[in-house]
Design an enzyme around this catalytic site. Structure first.
Site, PDB file in Angstrom:
ATOM      1  N   LEU A   1      27.175  28.758  43.447  1.00 52.88           N
ATOM      2  CA  LEU A   1      27.407  28.952  42.199  1.00 52.88           C
ATOM      3  C   LEU A   1      26.686  30.273  41.475  1.00 52.88           C
ATOM      4  O   LEU A   1      26.501  30.286  40.492  1.00 52.88           O
ATOM      5  CB  LEU A   1      26.992  27.742  41.287  1.00 52.88           C
ATOM      6  N   SER A   2      26.514  31.217  42.743  1.00 52.30           N
ATOM      7  CA  SER A   2      25.981  32.482  42.019  1.00 52.30           C
ATOM      8  C   SER A   2      26.849  33.241  41.684  1.00 52.30           C
ATOM      9  O   SER A   2      26.817  33.846  40.487  1.00 52.30           O
ATOM     10  CB  SER A   2      25.398  33.368  43.437  1.00 52.30           C
ATOM     11  N   THR A   3      27.916  33.090  41.687  1.00 52.48           N
ATOM     12  CA  THR A   3      29.153  33.930  40.878  1.00 52.48           C
ATOM     13  C   THR A   3      30.551  32.623  40.705  1.00 52.48           C
ATOM     14  O   THR A   3      31.185  32.895  39.956  1.00 52.48           O
ATOM     15  CB  THR A   3      29.756  34.976  41.634  1.00 52.48           C
ATOM     16  N   GLY A   4      30.324  31.696  41.378  1.00 53.92           N
ATOM     17  CA  GLY A   4      31.439  30.459  41.432  1.00 53.92           C
ATOM     18  C   GLY A   4      30.994  29.887  39.928  1.00 53.92           C
ATOM     19  O   GLY A   4      30.051  30.111  39.550  1.00 53.92           O
TER      20      GLY A   4
ATOM     21  N   ALA B   1      31.263  34.921  49.900  1.00 54.66           N
ATOM     22  CA  ALA B   1      30.423  36.391  50.295  1.00 54.66           C
ATOM     23  C   ALA B   1      30.244  37.048  49.301  1.00 54.66           C
ATOM     24  O   ALA B   1      30.747  36.903  47.876  1.00 54.66           O
ATOM     25  CB  ALA B   1      31.654  37.023  51.116  1.00 54.66           C
TER      26      ALA B   1
ATOM     27  N   SER C   1      39.061  41.558  55.086  1.00 58.87           N
ATOM     28  CA  SER C   1      39.466  42.435  53.967  1.00 58.87           C
ATOM     29  C   SER C   1      40.148  43.565  54.596  1.00 58.87           C
ATOM     30  O   SER C   1      39.841  44.064  55.601  1.00 58.87           O
ATOM     31  CB  SER C   1      38.365  42.749  53.372  1.00 58.87           C
TER      32      SER C   1
ATOM     33  N   TYR D   1      30.174  47.089  52.653  1.00 58.45           N
ATOM     34  CA  TYR D   1      31.102  45.750  52.370  1.00 58.45           C
ATOM     35  C   TYR D   1      32.085  45.826  53.505  1.00 58.45           C
ATOM     36  O   TYR D   1      32.088  44.678  54.144  1.00 58.45           O
ATOM     37  CB  TYR D   1      31.630  45.721  51.126  1.00 58.45           C
TER      38      TYR D   1
ATOM     39  N   LYS E   1      32.198  42.663  56.552  1.00 58.55           N
ATOM     40  CA  LYS E   1      33.561  41.887  56.930  1.00 58.55           C
ATOM     41  C   LYS E   1      34.022  42.000  58.316  1.00 58.55           C
ATOM     42  O   LYS E   1      34.581  40.945  58.885  1.00 58.55           O
ATOM     43  CB  LYS E   1      34.555  42.387  55.921  1.00 58.55           C
TER      44      LYS E   1
ATOM     45  N   PHE F   1      44.452  42.369  51.305  1.00 58.27           N
ATOM     46  CA  PHE F   1      44.889  43.524  50.709  1.00 58.27           C
ATOM     47  C   PHE F   1      44.211  43.312  49.145  1.00 58.27           C
ATOM     48  O   PHE F   1      43.404  42.630  48.779  1.00 58.27           O
ATOM     49  CB  PHE F   1      46.180  44.259  51.002  1.00 58.27           C
TER      50      PHE F   1
HETATM   51  C1  WQD Z   1      42.563  49.800  42.689  1.00 62.27           C
HETATM   52  C2  WQD Z   1      42.907  51.205  42.596  1.00 62.27           C
HETATM   53  C3  WQD Z   1      41.345  52.689  42.216  1.00 62.27           C
HETATM   54  C4  WQD Z   1      39.682  51.008  38.627  1.00 62.27           C
HETATM   55  C5  WQD Z   1      38.379  47.292  46.606  1.00 62.27           C
HETATM   56  C6  WQD Z   1      37.781  46.952  47.751  1.00 62.27           C
HETATM   57  C7  WQD Z   1      38.841  45.910  48.549  1.00 62.27           C
HETATM   58  C8  WQD Z   1      39.063  44.846  47.913  1.00 62.27           C
HETATM   59  C9  WQD Z   1      39.484  44.894  46.692  1.00 62.27           C
HETATM   60  C10 WQD Z   1      37.437  43.021  48.046  1.00 62.27           C
HETATM   61  C11 WQD Z   1      42.457  52.115  43.170  1.00 62.27           C
HETATM   62  C12 WQD Z   1      42.169  52.530  40.995  1.00 62.27           C
HETATM   63  C13 WQD Z   1      40.353  51.164  39.842  1.00 62.27           C
HETATM   64  C14 WQD Z   1      39.644  51.829  37.661  1.00 62.27           C
HETATM   65  C15 WQD Z   1      41.333  52.960  38.512  1.00 62.27           C
HETATM   66  N1  WQD Z   1      37.597  44.244  48.013  1.00 62.27           N
HETATM   67  N2  WQD Z   1      41.182  52.206  39.662  1.00 62.27           N
HETATM   68  N3  WQD Z   1      40.495  52.780  37.497  1.00 62.27           N
HETATM   69  O1  WQD Z   1      39.135  49.943  45.355  1.00 62.27           O
HETATM   70  O2  WQD Z   1      41.651  49.437  45.937  1.00 62.27           O
HETATM   71  O3  WQD Z   1      39.758  47.677  46.538  1.00 62.27           O
HETATM   72  O4  WQD Z   1      38.800  45.892  46.064  1.00 62.27           O
HETATM   73  O5  WQD Z   1      36.898  41.907  48.145  1.00 62.27           O
HETATM   74  O6  WQD Z   1      38.170  45.996  49.990  1.00 62.27           O
HETATM   75  O7  WQD Z   1      37.510  48.220  48.533  1.00 62.27           O
HETATM   76  O8  WQD Z   1      40.456  48.298  44.324  1.00 62.27           O
HETATM   77  O9  WQD Z   1      40.944  47.324  41.964  1.00 62.27           O
HETATM   78  O10 WQD Z   1      38.940  49.047  42.491  1.00 62.27           O
HETATM   79  O11 WQD Z   1      41.021  49.697  42.659  1.00 62.27           O
HETATM   80  O12 WQD Z   1      41.990  54.123  38.565  1.00 62.27           O
HETATM   81  O13 WQD Z   1      38.938  51.696  36.464  1.00 62.27           O
HETATM   82  O14 WQD Z   1      42.939  51.400  40.943  1.00 62.27           O
HETATM   83  O15 WQD Z   1      41.136  54.041  42.327  1.00 62.27           O
HETATM   84  O16 WQD Z   1      43.298  53.119  43.488  1.00 62.27           O
HETATM   85  P1  WQD Z   1      40.200  48.807  45.779  1.00 62.27           P
HETATM   86  P2  WQD Z   1      40.213  48.309  42.833  1.00 62.27           P
END
Ligand code: WQD
Length: 316
Positions: free
Chosen positions: A34-37, A79, A121, A145, A149, A173
């Site tokens: 429950l650290s973030t859950g 994680a 991931s 990160y 993974k 994704f």
């Molecule tokens: C999505 C797109 C940003 C915020 C990350 C991790 C990945 C996974 C999911 C998991 C990008 C753009 C974002 C903002 C923006 N992690 N953006 N303005 O970086 O694709 O993936 O989260 O557990 O491993 O790398 O996700 O949602 O941060 O960004 O323009 O304020 O939105 O540049 O293209 P990302 P995201």
């Protein structure tokens, strides 16, 4: 009917996996510190074991649990998951994500649990170029990160091969959307929650990280997958792991092979919510790749899974 230990089951994704498993007739015991859950994501009749992965009592806890309730496998989601935080605190990420996975594998094996489904991931690939990325592509993560993974995946695979466990790893994704407000992602850094908040009027305008990328509209492309589709992929993986007549699924991408740009996400929210989304073009975010899109053909072949929900559903 089977029963699974679900680590991180009180998290955003874990709670959706729990719901989908139960809907498909399986059961689960949640292990979460429950650290973030959040307990409010859990139905009242689900058993919650409040223990951290690095707690020295973990093996005793799991052995005690399996003596009471036989477990068919572990779905290991727990994680740390912030890319920028992992850059600032790499050892913390190695400790929790790699050390935590090793601890779960040891404790699960000691308790006689023979199946492992691991949350991986797209971050394991790093820079992916202009083609959809398939599982056999080189894994060259660009953040701690992503490294943790990938190292976790290696540990799962090697341990499974050495000890005769059945295993699968799902490489998520960009996960988005929710089944209900109660299960929603409360995080404040991913694009979709930020855009939804801006549309509701109580967030800041969205900063679009660069509009000069080599993509059709100049903003980054990602492969967004609905968390309920992702949860159904877990059910399909669990069922494949239960079928001892087929070989272990191994690593599988969970995506749609459908690129969506940042501006397309903003447009979808404006259209579906019927509200304007205030945004401004901001500088590129360091470390962002231009395009990350899954080749999702292997999971369709191995598990018969494909996503059925599009971006409009994710922004409802
Ligand atoms: C999505 C797109 C940003 C915020 C990350 C991790 C990945 C996974 C999911 C998991 C990008 C753009 C974002 C903002 C923006 N992690 N953006 N303005 O970086 O694709 O993936 O989260 O557990 O491993 O790398 O996700 O949602 O941060 O960004 O323009 O304020 O939105 O540049 O293209 P990302 P995201």
């Amino acid at each position: 009917m089977s029963t699974w230990l679900l680590t991180g089951g009180a998290g955003y994704i874990g709670a959706h996996v729990l719901r989908a498993l139960r809907e498909a007739g399986h059961d689960a015991v949640v292990l979460d510190d429950l650290s973030t859950g959040l307990t409010e994501r859990l139905p009242d009749d689900v058993e919650l074991v409040r223990t951290g992965l690095l707690d020295p009592d973990l093996p005793a806890v799991l052995t005690g649990l399996t003596a009471r309730r036989p477990l068919d496998g572990v779905v290991h989601l727990a994680a740390k998951k912030s890319v920028p935080e992992s850059v600032a605190k790499p050892l913390y990420y190695y400790e929790h994500n790699v050390g935590g996975t090793v601890a779960v594998l040891r404790a699960a094996s000691a308790a006689g649990i023979g199946r492992v489904l691991y949350s991986s991931s797209a971050a394991v690939y790093g820079e992916t170029g202009s083609e959809p990325v398939a599982e056999e592509f080189p894994t060259l993560p660009t953040s701690p990160y992503g490294e943790t993974k990938l190292a976790g995946e290696w540990a799962v695979r090697r341990h499974a091969e050495a000890d005769g466990l059945r295993w699968a790893a799902l490489r998520y994704f960009n996960v988005a959307g929710t089944a209900s407000a109660q299960l929603a992602d409360r995080g404040a850094t991913n694009l979709l929650p930020l855009v939804m908040r801006a549309a509701s009027g109580d967030g800041d305008p969205v900063g679009v990280f660069g509009d000069d990328w080599p993509t059709p509209d100049g903003t980054c492309l990602r492969d967004y997958v609905h968390v309920e589709d992702l949860a159904e992929a877990h059910v399909a993986a669990v069922e494949a792991l239960l079928d001892d007549t087929v070989s272990s699924p191994g690593a599988l991408n969970v995506g749609r092979n459908e690129p969506t740009s940042v501006l397309e996400v903003i447009e979808a929210v404006q259209r579906v919510q019927g509200r304007p989304v205030p945004y401004r073009i901001a500088p590129r975010r360091p470390g962002d790749p231009a395009r990350v899109v899954a080749d999702a053909s292997r999971i369709a072949k191995v598990l018969g899974w494909r996503a059925s929900r599009g971006v409009d559903r994710m922004v409802m």
